[in-house]
Design a protein around this motif. Structure first.
Motif, PDB file in Angstrom:
ATOM      1  N   TYR A  72       1.135  -1.283  -0.149  1.00 35.82           N
ATOM      2  CA  TYR A  72      -0.209  -0.239   0.130  1.00 35.82           C
ATOM      3  C   TYR A  72       0.915   1.458   0.458  1.00 35.82           C
ATOM      4  O   TYR A  72       1.752   1.477   1.231  1.00 35.82           O
ATOM      5  CB  TYR A  72      -0.711  -0.537   1.602  1.00 35.82           C
ATOM      6  N   LEU A  73       0.826   2.279  -0.647  1.00 37.19           N
ATOM      7  CA  LEU A  73       2.363   3.196  -1.322  1.00 37.19           C
ATOM      8  C   LEU A  73       1.584   3.850   0.068  1.00 37.19           C
ATOM      9  O   LEU A  73       3.525   4.193   0.478  1.00 37.19           O
ATOM     10  CB  LEU A  73       1.410   3.708  -2.549  1.00 37.19           C
ATOM     11  N   THR A  80       9.490   3.974   4.491  1.00 37.18           N
ATOM     12  CA  THR A  80      11.143   4.454   3.978  1.00 37.18           C
ATOM     13  C   THR A  80      11.366   5.761   4.580  1.00 37.18           C
ATOM     14  O   THR A  80      12.460   5.971   5.099  1.00 37.18           O
ATOM     15  CB  THR A  80      10.184   5.918   2.345  1.00 37.18           C
ATOM     16  N   GLU A  81      10.062   6.390   5.329  1.00 38.74           N
ATOM     17  CA  GLU A  81      10.486   7.733   6.740  1.00 38.74           C
ATOM     18  C   GLU A  81      10.807   7.142   7.704  1.00 38.74           C
ATOM     19  O   GLU A  81      12.100   7.454   8.296  1.00 38.74           O
ATOM     20  CB  GLU A  81       9.876   8.384   6.559  1.00 38.74           C
ATOM     21  N   ARG A  93      10.597   4.276  -3.149  1.00 36.59           N
ATOM     22  CA  ARG A  93       9.689   3.129  -3.686  1.00 36.59           C
ATOM     23  C   ARG A  93      10.259   1.507  -3.120  1.00 36.59           C
ATOM     24  O   ARG A  93       9.708   0.368  -3.153  1.00 36.59           O
ATOM     25  CB  ARG A  93       8.437   3.530  -4.039  1.00 36.59           C
ATOM     26  N   SER A  94      10.859   1.520  -5.169  1.00 36.83           N
ATOM     27  CA  SER A  94      11.508   0.471  -5.990  1.00 36.83           C
ATOM     28  C   SER A  94      12.708  -0.154  -4.401  1.00 36.83           C
ATOM     29  O   SER A  94      13.022  -1.424  -4.903  1.00 36.83           O
ATOM     30  CB  SER A  94      12.845   0.809  -6.824  1.00 36.83           C
ATOM     31  N   ALA A 252      16.884  -2.674  -5.621  1.00 43.62           N
ATOM     32  CA  ALA A 252      15.699  -2.470  -6.187  1.00 43.62           C
ATOM     33  C   ALA A 252      15.360  -4.140  -6.978  1.00 43.62           C
ATOM     34  O   ALA A 252      14.394  -4.905  -7.198  1.00 43.62           O
ATOM     35  CB  ALA A 252      15.729  -1.583  -7.351  1.00 43.62           C
ATOM     36  N   ASP A 253      16.591  -4.684  -7.199  1.00 42.50           N
ATOM     37  CA  ASP A 253      16.292  -6.434  -7.989  1.00 42.50           C
ATOM     38  C   ASP A 253      16.171  -6.935  -6.781  1.00 42.50           C
ATOM     39  O   ASP A 253      15.095  -7.854  -7.034  1.00 42.50           O
ATOM     40  CB  ASP A 253      18.221  -6.516  -8.304  1.00 42.50           C
TER      41      ASP A 253
END
Length: 400
Positions: A72-73, A80-81, A93-94, A252-253
Protein backbone atom coordinates in the motif's frame (compact mmCIF):
# COMPACT_ATOMS: atom_id res chain seq x y z
CA UNK A 1 -6.72 -41.55 3.97
CA UNK A 2 -2.93 -41.81 3.96
CA UNK A 3 -1.07 -38.72 2.73
CA UNK A 4 2.36 -38.94 1.14
CA UNK A 5 4.36 -36.01 2.46
CA UNK A 6 7.25 -34.28 0.74
CA UNK A 7 10.83 -35.10 1.68
CA UNK A 8 11.25 -31.65 3.21
CA UNK A 9 8.69 -32.52 5.92
CA UNK A 10 10.87 -35.33 7.27
CA UNK A 11 12.86 -33.08 9.62
CA UNK A 12 10.31 -30.33 10.18
CA UNK A 13 8.67 -29.78 13.55
CA UNK A 14 6.88 -26.86 15.16
CA UNK A 15 9.14 -24.29 16.78
CA UNK A 16 9.72 -24.59 20.50
CA UNK A 17 7.82 -21.39 21.27
CA UNK A 18 4.77 -22.47 19.29
CA UNK A 19 4.73 -25.91 20.91
CA UNK A 20 5.21 -24.68 24.46
CA UNK A 21 2.17 -22.39 24.21
CA UNK A 22 0.09 -25.57 24.22
CA UNK A 23 1.41 -26.34 27.71
CA UNK A 24 0.58 -22.95 29.15
CA UNK A 25 -3.20 -22.92 29.24
CA UNK A 26 -3.18 -22.93 33.04
CA UNK A 27 -3.23 -19.32 34.31
CA UNK A 28 -1.04 -20.16 37.29
CA UNK A 29 1.93 -20.90 35.05
CA UNK A 30 4.36 -18.01 34.82
CA UNK A 31 5.79 -18.06 31.32
CA UNK A 32 9.14 -16.61 30.35
CA UNK A 33 8.93 -18.60 27.13
CA UNK A 34 7.30 -16.38 24.53
CA UNK A 35 8.33 -13.15 22.86
CA UNK A 36 5.10 -11.24 23.26
CA UNK A 37 5.08 -7.48 23.68
CA UNK A 38 3.46 -6.25 26.89
CA UNK A 39 -0.32 -6.32 26.65
CA UNK A 40 -0.38 -2.82 28.16
CA UNK A 41 1.68 -1.53 25.22
CA UNK A 42 -0.85 -2.59 22.57
CA UNK A 43 -2.68 0.57 21.37
CA UNK A 44 -6.16 -0.93 21.24
CA UNK A 45 -8.09 2.35 21.46
CA UNK A 46 -6.05 4.06 18.74
CA UNK A 47 -6.30 1.06 16.42
CA UNK A 48 -10.05 0.83 16.96
CA UNK A 49 -10.46 4.51 16.08
CA UNK A 50 -8.27 4.19 13.01
CA UNK A 51 -10.18 1.10 11.83
CA UNK A 52 -13.44 3.05 12.13
CA UNK A 53 -11.99 5.99 10.22
CA UNK A 54 -10.41 3.83 7.50
CA UNK A 55 -13.56 1.79 6.93
CA UNK A 56 -15.81 4.84 7.21
CA UNK A 57 -13.91 6.89 4.68
CA UNK A 58 -14.24 7.30 0.95
CA UNK A 59 -11.54 4.68 0.25
CA UNK A 60 -13.19 1.93 2.31
CA UNK A 61 -14.11 -0.21 -0.69
CA UNK A 62 -10.59 0.05 -2.09
CA UNK A 63 -9.16 -1.01 1.27
CA UNK A 64 -11.29 -4.16 1.20
CA UNK A 65 -10.22 -5.02 -2.36
CA UNK A 66 -7.04 -6.66 -3.62
CA UNK A 67 -3.87 -4.59 -3.48
CA UNK A 68 -0.45 -4.59 -5.12
CA UNK A 69 2.12 -7.10 -3.95
CA UNK A 70 4.72 -4.41 -3.30
CA UNK A 71 2.49 -2.76 -0.73
CA UNK A 72 0.00 0.00 0.00
CA UNK A 73 1.81 3.11 -1.22
CA UNK A 74 1.07 5.34 1.79
CA UNK A 75 2.62 2.65 3.99
CA UNK A 76 5.57 2.13 1.65
CA UNK A 77 6.29 5.86 1.92
CA UNK A 78 5.88 5.83 5.72
CA UNK A 79 8.28 2.89 6.08
CA UNK A 80 10.80 4.62 3.81
CA UNK A 81 10.82 7.50 6.31
CA UNK A 82 10.74 5.26 9.39
CA UNK A 83 13.94 3.35 8.63
CA UNK A 84 15.93 6.58 8.30
CA UNK A 85 16.04 6.65 12.09
CA UNK A 86 18.67 3.90 11.85
CA UNK A 87 20.78 5.49 9.13
CA UNK A 88 19.04 3.88 6.14
CA UNK A 89 18.98 6.68 3.58
CA UNK A 90 18.88 7.08 -0.17
CA UNK A 91 16.02 4.66 -0.75
CA UNK A 92 12.74 5.01 -2.62
CA UNK A 93 9.65 2.91 -3.28
CA UNK A 94 11.56 0.44 -5.45
CA UNK A 95 13.71 -0.47 -2.43
CA UNK A 96 10.80 -1.36 -0.12
CA UNK A 97 8.50 -4.38 0.04
CA UNK A 98 5.71 -4.59 2.60
CA UNK A 99 5.71 -8.07 4.16
CA UNK A 100 3.40 -10.05 6.41
CA UNK A 101 5.57 -9.78 9.50
CA UNK A 102 9.35 -9.97 9.67
CA UNK A 103 9.34 -13.74 9.48
CA UNK A 104 7.93 -13.61 5.95
CA UNK A 105 10.92 -11.51 4.96
CA UNK A 106 13.23 -14.31 6.07
CA UNK A 107 11.18 -16.82 4.11
CA UNK A 108 11.20 -14.69 0.96
CA UNK A 109 14.97 -14.19 1.13
CA UNK A 110 15.40 -17.95 1.39
CA UNK A 111 12.98 -18.56 -1.45
CA UNK A 112 14.91 -16.13 -3.67
CA UNK A 113 18.43 -17.36 -2.94
CA UNK A 114 18.45 -20.96 -1.77
CA UNK A 115 18.62 -24.27 -3.55
CA UNK A 116 18.58 -27.65 -1.86
CA UNK A 117 21.85 -28.23 -0.03
CA UNK A 118 22.89 -24.57 0.14
CA UNK A 119 24.46 -23.14 3.28
CA UNK A 120 23.50 -20.07 5.31
CA UNK A 121 25.66 -18.66 8.09
CA UNK A 122 23.97 -17.63 11.34
CA UNK A 123 25.23 -16.52 14.70
CA UNK A 124 25.33 -19.25 17.34
CA UNK A 125 22.81 -18.96 18.98
CA UNK A 126 20.26 -17.45 16.57
CA UNK A 127 16.53 -16.88 16.15
CA UNK A 128 15.02 -20.36 16.19
CA UNK A 129 12.45 -19.70 13.43
CA UNK A 130 15.19 -19.06 10.86
CA UNK A 131 16.51 -22.55 11.51
CA UNK A 132 13.07 -24.00 10.84
CA UNK A 133 12.70 -21.95 7.64
CA UNK A 134 16.09 -23.11 6.39
CA UNK A 135 15.08 -26.72 7.01
CA UNK A 136 11.95 -26.19 4.95
CA UNK A 137 14.15 -25.19 1.99
CA UNK A 138 16.44 -28.18 2.61
CA UNK A 139 19.31 -25.80 3.28
CA UNK A 140 21.95 -26.06 6.00
CA UNK A 141 22.63 -23.56 8.77
CA UNK A 142 26.21 -23.18 9.97
CA UNK A 143 26.84 -21.32 13.20
CA UNK A 144 29.36 -18.51 13.57
CA UNK A 145 30.87 -18.02 17.00
CA UNK A 146 29.60 -15.13 19.07
CA UNK A 147 31.81 -12.32 20.32
CA UNK A 148 31.06 -10.02 23.28
CA UNK A 149 30.32 -7.10 20.95
CA UNK A 150 28.69 -9.05 18.10
CA UNK A 151 29.99 -11.97 16.09
CA UNK A 152 33.51 -13.30 15.72
CA UNK A 153 34.50 -11.92 12.30
CA UNK A 154 37.57 -14.17 12.11
CA UNK A 155 35.34 -17.21 12.51
CA UNK A 156 32.91 -15.69 10.01
CA UNK A 157 35.66 -15.37 7.41
CA UNK A 158 36.90 -18.89 8.02
CA UNK A 159 33.39 -20.27 7.51
CA UNK A 160 32.78 -18.17 4.41
CA UNK A 161 35.89 -19.75 2.87
CA UNK A 162 34.98 -23.25 4.02
CA UNK A 163 31.24 -23.37 3.29
CA UNK A 164 30.66 -20.80 0.50
CA UNK A 165 27.33 -19.70 1.99
CA UNK A 166 24.54 -18.06 0.00
CA UNK A 167 24.02 -15.41 2.69
CA UNK A 168 24.42 -14.68 6.39
CA UNK A 169 21.49 -14.02 8.71
CA UNK A 170 21.99 -11.73 11.73
CA UNK A 171 19.93 -10.02 14.45
CA UNK A 172 22.38 -7.24 15.41
CA UNK A 173 20.19 -5.19 17.77
CA UNK A 174 18.82 -6.73 20.99
CA UNK A 175 19.34 -10.13 19.45
CA UNK A 176 16.84 -12.92 19.79
CA UNK A 177 17.76 -14.94 21.82
CA UNK A 178 20.65 -13.27 23.67
CA UNK A 179 19.44 -9.67 23.96
CA UNK A 180 22.89 -8.31 23.05
CA UNK A 181 23.65 -5.56 20.54
CA UNK A 182 26.54 -5.53 18.06
CA UNK A 183 28.85 -2.54 18.35
CA UNK A 184 29.23 -0.07 15.51
CA UNK A 185 32.78 -1.34 14.96
CA UNK A 186 31.60 -4.95 14.73
CA UNK A 187 28.95 -3.93 12.20
CA UNK A 188 31.56 -2.10 10.15
CA UNK A 189 33.78 -5.19 10.07
CA UNK A 190 30.85 -7.41 9.07
CA UNK A 191 29.97 -5.00 6.27
CA UNK A 192 33.57 -4.95 5.02
CA UNK A 193 33.98 -8.72 5.19
CA UNK A 194 30.67 -9.50 3.52
CA UNK A 195 31.53 -7.06 0.73
CA UNK A 196 34.96 -8.64 0.29
CA UNK A 197 33.37 -12.02 -0.41
CA UNK A 198 30.26 -10.65 -2.20
CA UNK A 199 28.13 -12.26 0.50
CA UNK A 200 24.54 -11.03 0.96
CA UNK A 201 23.50 -10.19 4.52
CA UNK A 202 19.98 -10.48 5.90
CA UNK A 203 19.64 -8.07 8.83
CA UNK A 204 16.61 -8.74 11.03
CA UNK A 205 15.59 -5.81 13.24
CA UNK A 206 12.26 -6.20 15.06
CA UNK A 207 13.51 -4.75 18.36
CA UNK A 208 15.62 -1.70 17.46
CA UNK A 209 13.17 0.88 18.81
CA UNK A 210 12.81 -0.90 22.15
CA UNK A 211 15.95 0.67 23.63
CA UNK A 212 15.58 1.79 27.24
CA UNK A 213 19.28 2.46 28.00
CA UNK A 214 22.57 2.95 26.18
CA UNK A 215 23.32 4.72 22.91
CA UNK A 216 21.57 3.95 19.64
CA UNK A 217 23.57 2.09 16.99
CA UNK A 218 22.67 2.49 13.32
CA UNK A 219 21.59 -0.49 11.27
CA UNK A 220 24.26 -2.74 9.79
CA UNK A 221 22.66 -1.76 6.44
CA UNK A 222 23.99 1.77 6.93
CA UNK A 223 27.59 0.49 7.06
CA UNK A 224 27.35 -1.46 3.79
CA UNK A 225 29.20 -0.06 0.78
CA UNK A 226 28.19 -2.70 -1.78
CA UNK A 227 24.38 -2.69 -1.42
CA UNK A 228 24.52 -6.32 -0.27
CA UNK A 229 22.38 -5.99 2.87
CA UNK A 230 18.64 -6.65 3.02
CA UNK A 231 17.11 -5.06 6.11
CA UNK A 232 13.91 -6.41 7.64
CA UNK A 233 11.87 -4.53 10.19
CA UNK A 234 8.53 -5.32 11.74
CA UNK A 235 5.65 -3.57 13.51
CA UNK A 236 4.98 -6.66 15.64
CA UNK A 237 6.82 -5.54 18.77
CA UNK A 238 6.03 -1.81 18.54
CA UNK A 239 2.45 -1.74 17.28
CA UNK A 240 0.75 -5.15 17.06
CA UNK A 241 1.93 -8.68 16.28
CA UNK A 242 -1.59 -9.54 15.18
CA UNK A 243 -1.54 -7.08 12.28
CA UNK A 244 1.35 -9.00 10.65
CA UNK A 245 2.95 -5.98 9.00
CA UNK A 246 6.63 -5.38 8.30
CA UNK A 247 8.97 -4.21 5.56
CA UNK A 248 12.00 -5.47 3.68
CA UNK A 249 14.48 -2.86 2.42
CA UNK A 250 17.22 -3.59 -0.09
CA UNK A 251 18.49 -3.03 -3.58
CA UNK A 252 15.72 -2.84 -6.15
CA UNK A 253 16.60 -6.10 -7.88
CA UNK A 254 16.39 -8.31 -4.80
CA UNK A 255 13.23 -6.52 -3.62
CA UNK A 256 11.65 -7.21 -7.01
CA UNK A 257 12.57 -10.90 -6.77
CA UNK A 258 11.15 -11.07 -3.24
CA UNK A 259 7.93 -9.48 -4.50
CA UNK A 260 7.64 -12.15 -7.20
CA UNK A 261 8.03 -14.84 -4.54
CA UNK A 262 5.48 -13.10 -2.32
CA UNK A 263 2.90 -13.19 -5.11
CA UNK A 264 2.83 -16.97 -4.82
CA UNK A 265 2.74 -16.91 -1.03
CA UNK A 266 -0.07 -14.53 -0.08
CA UNK A 267 -0.45 -12.14 -3.04
CA UNK A 268 -0.12 -9.16 -0.70
CA UNK A 269 -0.12 -8.31 2.99
CA UNK A 270 -3.61 -7.59 4.33
CA UNK A 271 -4.59 -4.25 2.84
CA UNK A 272 -6.67 -3.35 5.88
CA UNK A 273 -3.72 -4.04 8.19
CA UNK A 274 -1.48 -1.95 5.94
CA UNK A 275 -3.95 0.95 5.87
CA UNK A 276 -4.31 0.89 9.66
CA UNK A 277 -0.52 0.86 10.08
CA UNK A 278 -0.03 3.66 7.56
CA UNK A 279 -2.59 5.85 9.29
CA UNK A 280 -1.12 5.07 12.72
CA UNK A 281 2.25 6.27 11.44
CA UNK A 282 0.79 9.27 9.60
CA UNK A 283 -0.84 10.49 12.81
CA UNK A 284 2.52 10.40 14.57
CA UNK A 285 1.35 7.87 17.15
CA UNK A 286 4.27 5.44 17.02
CA UNK A 287 7.02 7.48 18.69
CA UNK A 288 4.99 8.52 21.77
CA UNK A 289 3.58 5.01 22.15
CA UNK A 290 7.06 3.48 22.07
CA UNK A 291 8.39 6.08 24.53
CA UNK A 292 5.50 5.27 26.86
CA UNK A 293 6.29 1.55 26.70
CA UNK A 294 10.02 1.82 27.40
CA UNK A 295 9.77 2.49 31.17
CA UNK A 296 7.48 -0.53 31.42
CA UNK A 297 10.03 -2.78 29.70
CA UNK A 298 12.89 -1.30 31.71
CA UNK A 299 11.01 -1.94 34.96
CA UNK A 300 10.35 -5.55 34.01
CA UNK A 301 13.91 -6.18 32.91
CA UNK A 302 15.23 -4.70 36.15
CA UNK A 303 12.79 -6.88 38.11
CA UNK A 304 14.21 -9.92 36.34
CA UNK A 305 17.79 -8.80 37.04
CA UNK A 306 17.03 -8.38 40.75
CA UNK A 307 15.31 -11.74 40.92
CA UNK A 308 18.16 -13.48 39.11
CA UNK A 309 20.69 -12.01 41.54
CA UNK A 310 18.54 -12.99 44.51
CA UNK A 311 17.39 -16.48 43.56
CA UNK A 312 19.30 -18.10 40.70
CA UNK A 313 22.31 -20.33 41.46
CA UNK A 314 25.83 -18.91 41.31
CA UNK A 315 26.44 -21.05 38.23
CA UNK A 316 23.91 -19.01 36.24
CA UNK A 317 25.59 -16.43 33.98
CA UNK A 318 23.37 -14.13 31.95
CA UNK A 319 23.12 -11.12 29.67
CA UNK A 320 21.87 -7.72 30.85
CA UNK A 321 20.36 -6.12 27.72
CA UNK A 322 19.78 -2.42 27.06
CA UNK A 323 16.53 -3.13 25.26
CA UNK A 324 14.48 -5.73 23.48
CA UNK A 325 12.61 -8.55 25.19
CA UNK A 326 15.07 -11.27 26.22
CA UNK A 327 17.69 -12.37 28.72
CA UNK A 328 20.00 -15.24 27.84
CA UNK A 329 21.37 -17.49 30.54
CA UNK A 330 23.89 -20.30 30.85
CA UNK A 331 24.31 -22.71 33.74
CA UNK A 332 28.07 -23.18 33.86
CA UNK A 333 30.23 -25.66 35.77
CA UNK A 334 27.40 -28.17 36.08
CA UNK A 335 25.76 -30.89 34.01
CA UNK A 336 22.37 -29.35 33.20
CA UNK A 337 20.10 -30.20 30.28
CA UNK A 338 17.50 -27.43 30.16
CA UNK A 339 15.41 -29.22 27.50
CA UNK A 340 15.07 -32.36 29.63
CA UNK A 341 14.25 -30.28 32.72
CA UNK A 342 11.61 -28.06 31.11
CA UNK A 343 8.59 -30.35 31.78
CA UNK A 344 9.59 -30.52 35.44
CA UNK A 345 9.87 -26.73 35.60
CA UNK A 346 6.36 -26.44 34.13
CA UNK A 347 5.15 -28.71 36.94
CA UNK A 348 6.37 -25.93 39.27
CA UNK A 349 4.33 -23.41 37.28
CA UNK A 350 7.22 -21.71 35.49
CA UNK A 351 8.37 -22.02 31.87
CA UNK A 352 11.32 -20.95 29.74
CA UNK A 353 12.71 -21.84 26.32
CA UNK A 354 15.58 -24.31 26.25
CA UNK A 355 18.63 -22.77 24.62
CA UNK A 356 19.53 -25.76 22.46
CA UNK A 357 16.80 -24.92 19.92
CA UNK A 358 18.65 -21.70 19.02
CA UNK A 359 21.86 -23.44 17.92
CA UNK A 360 22.49 -24.22 14.26
CA UNK A 361 24.73 -27.22 14.72
CA UNK A 362 24.33 -28.52 18.24
CA UNK A 363 25.24 -27.07 21.59
CA UNK A 364 23.50 -24.97 24.17
CA UNK A 365 22.43 -27.91 26.31
CA UNK A 366 22.93 -25.85 29.49
CA UNK A 367 21.38 -22.59 28.21
CA UNK A 368 17.94 -20.97 28.23
CA UNK A 369 16.11 -17.87 27.06
CA UNK A 370 13.95 -15.82 29.40
CA UNK A 371 11.39 -13.25 28.27
CA UNK A 372 10.52 -10.42 30.66
CA UNK A 373 8.15 -8.30 28.58
CA UNK A 374 4.87 -10.11 29.18
CA UNK A 375 4.78 -10.52 32.97
CA UNK A 376 4.23 -8.13 35.85
CA UNK A 377 7.25 -7.53 38.16
CA UNK A 378 5.73 -9.49 41.05
CA UNK A 379 5.09 -12.45 38.74
CA UNK A 380 8.65 -12.17 37.42
CA UNK A 381 10.03 -12.41 40.95
CA UNK A 382 7.79 -15.36 41.81
CA UNK A 383 8.70 -17.19 38.62
CA UNK A 384 12.47 -16.62 38.85
CA UNK A 385 12.40 -17.65 42.51
CA UNK A 386 10.68 -20.93 41.59
CA UNK A 387 13.12 -21.48 38.72
CA UNK A 388 16.15 -20.69 40.85
CA UNK A 389 15.08 -23.06 43.62
CA UNK A 390 14.46 -25.77 41.03
CA UNK A 391 17.89 -25.41 39.42
CA UNK A 392 19.62 -25.28 42.83
CA UNK A 393 17.97 -28.58 43.77
CA UNK A 394 19.08 -30.19 40.51
CA UNK A 395 22.67 -28.96 40.90
CA UNK A 396 22.81 -30.12 44.56
CA UNK A 397 21.59 -33.63 43.59
CA UNK A 398 24.13 -33.83 40.79
CA UNK A 399 27.01 -33.06 43.18
CA UNK A 400 26.14 -35.50 45.91
Amino acid sequence: MQFTYSDRMANLNGTATREIFKLLSRPEIISFAGGLPAAEALPTTAVQEICNDVLGGENAQKILQYGTTEGYLPLVDQMTELVREFGINGINRSNVLIISGGQQGIDLMCKCLLDKGDTVLVENPTYLAVLQILQSYEARAVGVQAAPDGIDVADMEEKIKKHRPKFIYLVPTFSNPTGKTYSAENRRKIAELSAKYALPVLEDDPYGRLRFSGEKVNALYSFAKENNVVYITSMSKILSPGLRVGAAVGNADVIRKMAICKQGADLHTSLLAQAVTAEYLRRGLLAPAVQKSLPLYRTRKEAMMRAIRAYMPDEFEHTDPNGGLFVWGELKRCNIDTAALLPRAVERNVAYIQGSVFYADGGGKNTLRLNYSNAQPDRIETGIKALGEFFKEIIAKERR
